[in-house]
Design a protein around this motif. Structure first.
Motif, PDB file in Angstrom:
ATOM      1  N   PHE A  89      49.372  21.002  44.591  1.00  0.00           N
ATOM      2  CA  PHE A  89      49.205  22.384  44.132  1.00  0.00           C
ATOM      3  C   PHE A  89      49.052  22.456  42.616  1.00  0.00           C
ATOM      4  CE2 PHE A  89      51.126  26.741  43.499  1.00  0.00           C
ATOM      5  CZ  PHE A  89      50.052  27.429  44.013  1.00  0.00           C
ATOM      6  N   HIS A 126      35.228  20.862  36.453  1.00  0.00           N
ATOM      7  CA  HIS A 126      34.825  21.515  35.209  1.00  0.00           C
ATOM      8  C   HIS A 126      35.323  20.757  33.981  1.00  0.00           C
ATOM      9  CE1 HIS A 126      34.506  25.444  37.735  1.00  0.00           C
ATOM     10  NE2 HIS A 126      33.474  24.661  37.870  1.00  0.00           N
ATOM     11  N   PRO A 132      32.703  27.294  34.190  1.00  0.00           N
ATOM     12  CA  PRO A 132      31.621  26.640  34.934  1.00  0.00           C
ATOM     13  C   PRO A 132      30.267  26.989  34.329  1.00  0.00           C
ATOM     14  CG  PRO A 132      32.529  28.465  36.184  1.00  0.00           C
ATOM     15  CD  PRO A 132      33.374  28.323  34.982  1.00  0.00           C
TER      16      PRO A 132
HETATM   17  C1  LIG Z   1      52.110  26.219  39.854  1.00  0.00           C
HETATM   18  C2  LIG Z   1      51.285  27.001  38.902  1.00  0.00           C
HETATM   19  C3  LIG Z   1      51.890  27.663  37.875  1.00  0.00           C
HETATM   20  C4  LIG Z   1      51.150  28.408  36.961  1.00  0.00           C
HETATM   21  N1  LIG Z   1      51.797  29.041  35.935  1.00  0.00           N
HETATM   22  C5  LIG Z   1      51.097  29.772  35.054  1.00  0.00           C
HETATM   23  C6  LIG Z   1      51.757  30.457  33.968  1.00  0.00           C
HETATM   24  O1  LIG Z   1      52.974  30.389  33.799  1.00  0.00           O
HETATM   25  N2  LIG Z   1      51.012  31.178  33.132  1.00  0.00           N
HETATM   26  C7  LIG Z   1      49.648  31.306  33.283  1.00  0.00           C
HETATM   27  O2  LIG Z   1      49.026  31.969  32.484  1.00  0.00           O
HETATM   28  N3  LIG Z   1      49.001  30.692  34.312  1.00  0.00           N
HETATM   29  C8  LIG Z   1      49.691  29.924  35.176  1.00  0.00           C
HETATM   30  N4  LIG Z   1      49.028  29.282  36.201  1.00  0.00           N
HETATM   31  C9  LIG Z   1      47.666  29.789  36.569  1.00  0.00           C
HETATM   32  C10 LIG Z   1      46.515  29.016  36.211  1.00  0.00           C
HETATM   33  O3  LIG Z   1      46.433  28.970  34.834  1.00  0.00           O
HETATM   34  C11 LIG Z   1      45.249  29.630  36.834  1.00  0.00           C
HETATM   35  O4  LIG Z   1      45.053  30.893  36.291  1.00  0.00           O
HETATM   36  C12 LIG Z   1      45.269  29.780  38.325  1.00  0.00           C
HETATM   37  O5  LIG Z   1      45.483  28.498  38.879  1.00  0.00           O
HETATM   38  C13 LIG Z   1      43.988  30.395  38.830  1.00  0.00           C
HETATM   39  O6  LIG Z   1      44.074  30.556  40.227  1.00  0.00           O
HETATM   40  P1  LIG Z   1      42.911  30.103  41.203  1.00  0.00           P
HETATM   41  O7  LIG Z   1      42.711  28.637  41.012  1.00  0.00           O
HETATM   42  O8  LIG Z   1      43.188  30.624  42.540  1.00  0.00           O
HETATM   43  O9  LIG Z   1      41.750  30.972  40.567  1.00  0.00           O
HETATM   44  P2  LIG Z   1      40.236  31.044  40.393  1.00  0.00           P
HETATM   45  O10 LIG Z   1      40.075  31.481  38.974  1.00  0.00           O
HETATM   46  O11 LIG Z   1      39.716  31.914  41.465  1.00  0.00           O
HETATM   47  O12 LIG Z   1      39.609  29.631  40.531  1.00  0.00           O
HETATM   48  C14 LIG Z   1      39.345  29.020  41.774  1.00  0.00           C
HETATM   49  C15 LIG Z   1      38.375  27.880  41.568  1.00  0.00           C
HETATM   50  O13 LIG Z   1      37.072  28.424  41.261  1.00  0.00           O
HETATM   51  C16 LIG Z   1      36.597  27.897  40.031  1.00  0.00           C
HETATM   52  N5  LIG Z   1      35.771  28.941  39.424  1.00  0.00           N
HETATM   53  C17 LIG Z   1      36.197  30.037  38.749  1.00  0.00           C
HETATM   54  N6  LIG Z   1      35.133  30.777  38.390  1.00  0.00           N
HETATM   55  C18 LIG Z   1      34.033  30.133  38.857  1.00  0.00           C
HETATM   56  C19 LIG Z   1      32.628  30.397  38.802  1.00  0.00           C
HETATM   57  N7  LIG Z   1      32.154  31.479  38.182  1.00  0.00           N
HETATM   58  N8  LIG Z   1      31.782  29.508  39.381  1.00  0.00           N
HETATM   59  C20 LIG Z   1      32.247  28.397  40.010  1.00  0.00           C
HETATM   60  N9  LIG Z   1      33.576  28.100  40.097  1.00  0.00           N
HETATM   61  C21 LIG Z   1      34.437  28.950  39.514  1.00  0.00           C
HETATM   62  C22 LIG Z   1      37.844  27.531  39.265  1.00  0.00           C
HETATM   63  O14 LIG Z   1      37.586  26.579  38.253  1.00  0.00           O
HETATM   64  C23 LIG Z   1      38.732  26.997  40.383  1.00  0.00           C
HETATM   65  O15 LIG Z   1      38.424  25.682  40.734  1.00  0.00           O
HETATM   66  C24 LIG Z   1      49.746  28.507  37.127  1.00  0.00           C
HETATM   67  C25 LIG Z   1      49.116  27.851  38.171  1.00  0.00           C
HETATM   68  C26 LIG Z   1      49.870  27.083  39.060  1.00  0.00           C
HETATM   69  C27 LIG Z   1      49.163  26.385  40.170  1.00  0.00           C
END
Ligand SMILES: Cc1cc2nc3c(=O)[nH]c(=O)nc-3n(C[C@H](O)[C@H](O)[C@H](O)COP(=O)(O)OP(=O)(O)OC[C@H]3O[C@@H](n4cnc5c(N)ncnc54)[C@H](O)[C@@H]3O)c2cc1C
Length: 397
Positions: free
Chosen positions: A367, A376, A397
């Motif tokens: 995770f 990326h 991206p």
């Molecule tokens: C355990 C944990 C703790 C965290 N703690 C914090 C914290 O304390 N503070 C904080 O600020 N953040 C924190 N984060 C959040 C982290 O910084 C990300 O914001 C979060 O993981 C984004 O969620 P997602 O991957 O579902 O999002 P998405 O942004 O939906 O990304 C999903 C995937 O799609 C890709 N993607 C995004 N946009 C595009 C596009 N236009 N085209 C193609 N691909 C794309 C991304 O690179 C990623 O691989 C934490 C994350 C985790 C897992």
């Protein structure tokens, strides 16, 4: 491995390793099971003076950090914590990274006030950007904040997710955008739109929604959804200037720090495997021998990467350090994942039967490495080599 650490650095790391092994590791399964903040661990860290590791020496701390000449010791502390509990390490990283920002960007009045809270009262910090805008299948609520300028400060409304240490931390640095939802990862706003606002989390307009948080791993980071109902942030809680987080590339200080956590998880898996294999007397198996060798080489490589990146920070080669940190993060993510896979293959199915530290490490690491997208990161490294514009802070991206 010998990293030319001074006796006091070695003593500090031995002390942390002992605490992690004797106190934090035994608590990890329970925190994970109940998905609760590792509060007792933080009390221990405060009692031992470690919560102030990144507070500058002039304010009563140990003065560790990327811009203060010793970041390797900080990363090795994090690695020891991650070896015991990767969730604890994430909460600790959030706290330490916030203090790096305060040390670098807060004014004298802010430093005096906020560092005193850490040193004397054990106040815990965290930084929250988390505003993913496109919803995932089945997701019922949407996320994002709006910031409104008002007399003497700002009102923040809306919600953030992935808010590590929600309900455990006392202060959060909110990364919010005056141009609308998106936080630090706003798709199109100018850098100046991004503000860092220190939010007192005891404010009654800040509420925590744990119903959103039921992940496969990193459960004890309690990275809940947090809601802001016209939360007032006074002007003197603005940290640094508008856009400074992006313009100075502060995220690059934290990227190798995540890698130190991945390495700790891998080392935890290795230690588990070695104990398991010795107990079952499987050392004669040539495949086991190869897996053990590969795991050890992975750990050694990851340490060398971190030592290299730390030296760049510590010798003031900041532009090189910023890019090298992402290269290290990419390499270490894969070395760590492979190490965990080798451990599981060498130890077998029972190593994934609860309660087993390896089972937890497997879930947590799977995770946590999703924190950024390795495709990326690699593409950003490619761009840098091909002479194209690249951003080592965020990997668009
Ligand atoms: C355990 C944990 C703790 C965290 N703690 C914090 C914290 O304390 N503070 C904080 O600020 N953040 C924190 N984060 C959040 C982290 O910084 C990300 O914001 C979060 O993981 C984004 O969620 P997602 O991957 O579902 O999002 P998405 O942004 O939906 O990304 C999903 C995937 O799609 C890709 N993607 C995004 N946009 C595009 C596009 N236009 N085209 C193609 N691909 C794309 C991304 O690179 C990623 O691989 C934490 C994350 C985790 C897992």
């Amino acid at each position: 491995m010998d990293f030319d650490l001074t006796p006091s650095q070695q003593e500090l790391l031995c002390r942390v390793a002992e605490m992690a092994r004797d106190r934090f590791a035994p608590r990890a399964a329970d925190y994970d099971e109940r998905a609760v903040f590792p509060a007792e661990d933080f009390e221990d860290l405060f009692r031992e003076g470690l919560l102030s590791a990144v507070v500058p020496a002039d304010y009563g701390g140990l003065g560790l950090g990327p811009y203060s000449g010793d970041v390797f010791t900080l990363w090795m502390i994090t690695k020891e914590l991650a070896k015991a509990d990767l969730s604890l390490a994430r909460c600790w990283e959030g706290h330490s990274n916030s203090l790096v920002l305060l040390a670098g960007l807060a004014d004298e009045k802010q430093k005096t006030r906020w560092f005193e809270g850490v040193v004397k009262r054990g106040e815990k910090w965290v930084a929250w950007s988390g505003e993913p805008l496109s919803s995932a299948p089945g997701e019922k609520s949407s996320f994002g904040t709006r910031v409104e300028k008002t007399a003497g400060g700002w009102h923040v409304s809306g919600s953030k997710v992935f808010c590590t240490s929600a309900g455990g931390a006392d202060w959060a640095i909110l990364l919010v955008n005056t141009e609308g939802p998106g936080g630090a990862r706003h798709a199109s706003a100018s850098p100046e739109g991004l503000l860092m606002l220190a939010c007192d989390l005891s404010d009654a307009t800040v509420t925590f929604d744990g119903s959103w948080w039921n992940p496969i791993g990193m459960r004890a980071t309690v990275s809940h959804r947090v809601c802001f109902d016209r939360t007032f942030i006074p002007e003197d809680h603005l940290i640094g200037g508008p856009g400074q987080y992006l313009k100075d590339g502060w995220q690059t200080c934290f990227i190798p720090h995540y890698a130190a956590s991945f390495l700790g998880a891998a080392e935890g898996a290795y230690d588990y495997a070695m104990e398991h294999l010795k107990r079952q007397n499987k050392g004669g198996d040539p495949y086991v021998q190869q897996r053990v060798a590969q795991m050890a080489l992975n750990l050694e490589t990851a340490h060398l990467w971190l030592r290299h990146v730390a030296r760049l920070w510590e010798t003031g080669k900041y532009e090189e350090a910023k890019l090298a940190g992402s290269r290290a993060r990419y390499a270490i993510e894969h070395l760590a994942e492979e190490t965990v896979r080798h451990s599981i293959r060498a130890c077998g199915a029972r190593s994934l039967n609860r309660p087993s530290p390896l089972e937890r490490i497997y879930r947590d690491l799977s995770f946590y490495i999703r924190h950024d997208n390795d495709d990326h990161i690699l593409s950003m490294i490619g761009k840098s080599l091909l002479g194209q514009p690249f951003d080592p802070s965020f990997y668009k991206p």
